[in-house]
Design an enzyme around this catalytic site. Structure first.
Site, PDB file in Angstrom:
ATOM      1  NE  ARG A 580       3.461 -13.395 -22.915  1.00 32.78           N
ATOM      2  CZ  ARG A 580       2.625 -12.735 -22.134  1.00 32.78           C
ATOM      3  NH1 ARG A 580       1.556 -13.341 -21.640  1.00 32.78           N
ATOM      4  NH2 ARG A 580       2.858 -11.478 -21.848  1.00 32.78           N
ATOM      5  CD  GLU A 657       8.308 -33.298 -16.494  1.00 31.35           C
ATOM      6  OE1 GLU A 657       7.361 -32.499 -16.585  1.00 31.35           O
ATOM      7  OE2 GLU A 657       8.195 -34.416 -15.991  1.00 31.35           O
TER       8      GLU A 657
HETATM    9 MO1  MOS Z   1       8.160 -34.252 -12.971  1.00 32.00          MO
HETATM   10  S1  MOS Z   1       8.884 -36.167 -13.231  1.00 32.00           S
HETATM   11  O1  MOS Z   1       6.571 -34.510 -13.559  1.00 32.00           O
HETATM   12  O2  MOS Z   1       8.042 -33.959 -11.329  1.00 32.00           O
END
Ligand code: MOS
Length: 696
Positions: A580, A657
């Site tokens: 979500r 990420e």
């Molecule tokens: Mo990110 S490299 O897990 O802060």
């Protein structure tokens, strides 16, 4: 109960403060009697300090102290070795902080630092990662706690028997985190208690580390991180600035502000390790993988082991009966590498997703189709069904939006004048995890609510997302909710790292809000404040171990100047499945930011180390190139509506990420498609391309 705040595009709550300059960062708080610290780095790689002469520095106007191993307050042994600063004459890497000059102004501190004379005895050093380095070894596990090596089936036999094979070695250089705000701290001691304003991804972990180093109970320390100008992993842990500032403040018995310089960020705060990665893939003639092997080599320092999980991505991404992954480390006289956006997954995906492209070319199958054919419903590593895996849906939706259909797979097939044009694709995945956190929700007599949690907003929009989550959990319009984060005096919570922030914190916020709702329904007099707290330690700990991942598909189109080898990005497009999405505005900025950073990795960034000095020579933003706006002509991020009930109460997977994972491979694959040249060591610079015979 939901008021529909989650899923709506709210601007960041602190946006007005940030753009008007009233949002305070770590060294911007007004503090009576504040002084300024300037860190002095070692000028040698390996050796011992034999003499520190502070005479000239101390005579310089405004200088109050030169703090070094000979006079610094003592730290407890047993903390993180790279933070045991100013305690001993030993030097373990160039740039290690060996002194702090404290003065009444920043300028005076800087001038004082220039005047400190240090003599060293030096020994030989080794700072360059090579495959056959004598310091090579097998670590016990890799970050954070994965097995070092894995093997299923019989890779060697499976590989030897296959009709199609790819065997390629990819190299990535050191990459340096460059958050806009450097690592910076204001430290104040009052009656044996320590107050720090620190630029960190987690005030609770910083407090724990300071308690250990200064041998204090955690209650004697308060860490405030209300606004943080980026981190990318480099602030995921207490770093030199907070230790140096606290040491200096104790030494001069006055508050000290200390910000690392831009140059000082290149090394001592952690960087992405260089990697050497050999990937071998074997497949049948239809492109079904039969054997996969990923052998990764990276580096660590002599004082602490950081073993990046480079090959872990390959364990779960594509299925094959015969599989093997290994990690080897080389101990060097370098600063300890550390987290940088998707440590492991990012460089690992560059290698695997490049090798998949090489396999697609070798077999003559479309690279989107190759990935679809090798999709896995069951995690090859855990041998359990993924809670949700929408890689194929991302690939299909991405191909549609990118207009991939009808692509001529032949390299060098498209040309526009001097420009060779090519497109590339890569898969992407990142684990969806959550960590234990606690939160408190309070109902006020005026009808407002206050939610408190020591979450950290490092620029991501976390504060706003949690405010939305709280409003829905309380069943009230968000305007009635106030949220407090970024202070170790608030209920303890996980750091902003590993894309776990929103999942972890919203879990605790929702539980606290639900508990409050229960109390209110039980009938509390309306003229009283009511609070309820929640701690998710048990609930998170009891969650079944299942393969939970976010997925993505990255597409890139580049043009390459056939005469000069210059590479330009025409467009980049990513489609993600990350559970979500709480706030489309801040989600998009995370994804686009990650993709941009992946582009930067593919084409621009590179730490250039000079073995003579044992240090990176391009340690500033003029010489360490980072993708700028002019390098990005078009970049778009989309996501699928994805529901996964096996995650956390908010149903989020995290997206800090995933945007960088696979991005560099998509660009590199597009460069190959444009030119026919496969550059296997990043970054792809024009000198590497014009040196290749295919381009001539
Ligand atoms: Mo990110 S490299 O897990 O802060």
């Amino acid at each position: 109960m939901s008021t529909g705040a989650v899923g709506r595009a709210y601007p960041r709550l602190e946006g007005p403060e940030k753009v008007t300059g009233t949002a305070r960062y770590a060294v911007e708080y007004p503090v009576d009697g504040v002084t300024y610290g300037w860190a002095v780095p070692s000028a040698v790689v390996r050796g011992r300090i034999t003499r520190i002469d502070s005479t000239e520095a101390m005579a310089s106007p405004g200088v109050l102290a030169v703090v070094h191993h000979g006079n610094a307050p003592r730290l407890a042994a047993g903390g993180p070795p790279e933070l045991w600063l100013l305690q001993e004459p030993a030097v373990h890497y160039r740039g290690q902080f060996v002194a702090v000059v404290v003065a009444i102004s920043l300028e005076a501190a800087r001038e004082g630092a220039r005047l400190v004379r240090i003599d060293y005895d030096t020994g030989p050093h080794s700072t360059v990662l090579t495959t056959d380095h004598p310091g090579r070894y097998r670590p016990e596990h890799v970050n954070p706690s994965y097995p070092t090596d894995t093997a299923e089936g019989d890779f060697d036999a499976g590989y030897a028997a296959a009709p199609v094979r790819v065997d390629a070695t990819y190299r990535t250089p050191a990459y340096h985190n460059n958050p806009m705000e450097p690592h910076a701290t204001t430290a104040q001691w009052r009656d044996g208690r320590l107050l720090v304003h620190d630029s960190t991804q987690g005030a609770s972990p910083v407090r724990a580390t300071l308690a250990e180093l200064f041998a204090l109970p955690p209650e004697a320390i308060r860490v405030i991180a209300a606004h943080v100008g980026g981190g990318f992993g480099s602030k995921g842990y207490a770093k030199a600035s907070v230790v140096l500032a606290a040491l200096a403040a104790r030494h001069v018995d006055r508050p000290v502000r200390l910000a690392l310089t831009r140059q000082q960020l290149f090394g001592p705060v952690g960087y992405r390790t260089p990697t050497i990665q050999r990937v071998r893939l074997a497949a049948d003639t239809d492109g079904r993988l039969t054997a996969i092997c990923h052998d990764a080599i990276s580096q660590t320092s002599t004082i602490r082991e950081f073993a990046e999980q480079t090959a872990v991505y390959t364990r779960s991404m594509y299925a094959a009966p015969h599989r093997r992954t290994t990690h080897r480390l080389v101990r060097l006289d370098v600063p300890t590498p550390f987290w940088m956006r998707a440590p492991g997954e990012c460089p690992g995906a560059y290698a695997l997703e490049s090798a998949m492209d090489e396999l697609a070319t070798a077999i003559g199958v479309d690279p989107v189709e190759l990935r679809v054919r090798n999709d896995a419903r069951v995690d090859p590593d855990q041998e359990r069904q993924f809670t949700s895996r929408n890689l194929v849906a991302c690939l299909r939706e991405g191909a549609r939006r990118f207009d991939w259909a009808g692509r001529d797979p032949t390299p060098r097939a498209r040309r526009d004048g001097r420009w060779l044009i090519g497109t590339g694709v890569a898969g992407s995945s990142y684990p969806a995890r959550a960590r234990a956190s606690s939160a408190t929700a309070t109902a006020r007599p005026d009808g407002g609510f206050l939610v408190r949690i020591n979450a950290t907003d490092i620029g991501t929009g976390a504060r706003t997302a949690l405010w939305q989550v709280a409003a829905d959990a309380l069943g009230v319009p968000p305007e009635r909710v106030e949220i407090h984060i970024g202070d170790s005096d608030l209920p303890a919570a996980a750091l902003a790292g590993g894309s776990t922030g929103t999942a972890s914190w919203s879990w605790a916020v929702i539980r606290a809000c639900q508990a409050l709702g229960g109390k209110l329904r039980a009938g509390v007099p309306p003229d009283r404040e009511v609070s309820a707290s929640a701690d998710t330690t048990d609930e998170v700990g009891e969650q079944p171990v299942l393969p939970r991942y976010a997925y993505g598909a990255q597409f890139a189109e580049v043009r390459v100047d056939a005469d000069t080898g210059e590479v330009r990005l025409n467009r980049m497009l990513g489609v993600f499945a990350a559970g979500r999405v709480v706030n489309p505005t801040t989600a998009r900025s995370q994804l686009v930011g990650g993709m941009t950073m992946g582009l930067s990795m593919a084409l621009h960034e590179e730490g250039l180390l000079d073995e003579r000095y044992g240090d990176w020579v391009n340690h500033d933003l003029a010489t360490y190139h980072i993708t700028g706006c002019a390098d990005v002509e078009s970049i778009e991020a989309y996501w699928l509506d994805e529901r996964d009930d096996e995650l956390n109460p908010a149903g989020v997977k995290g997206l800090g990420e995933i945007g960088i994972v696979g991005a560099a491979a998509a660009v590199a694959n597009a460069v190959h498609h444009a030119t026919g040249v496969r550059i296997r060591d990043l970054p792809i610079r024009l000198d590497k391309l014009i040196g290749a015979s295919e381009l001539a």
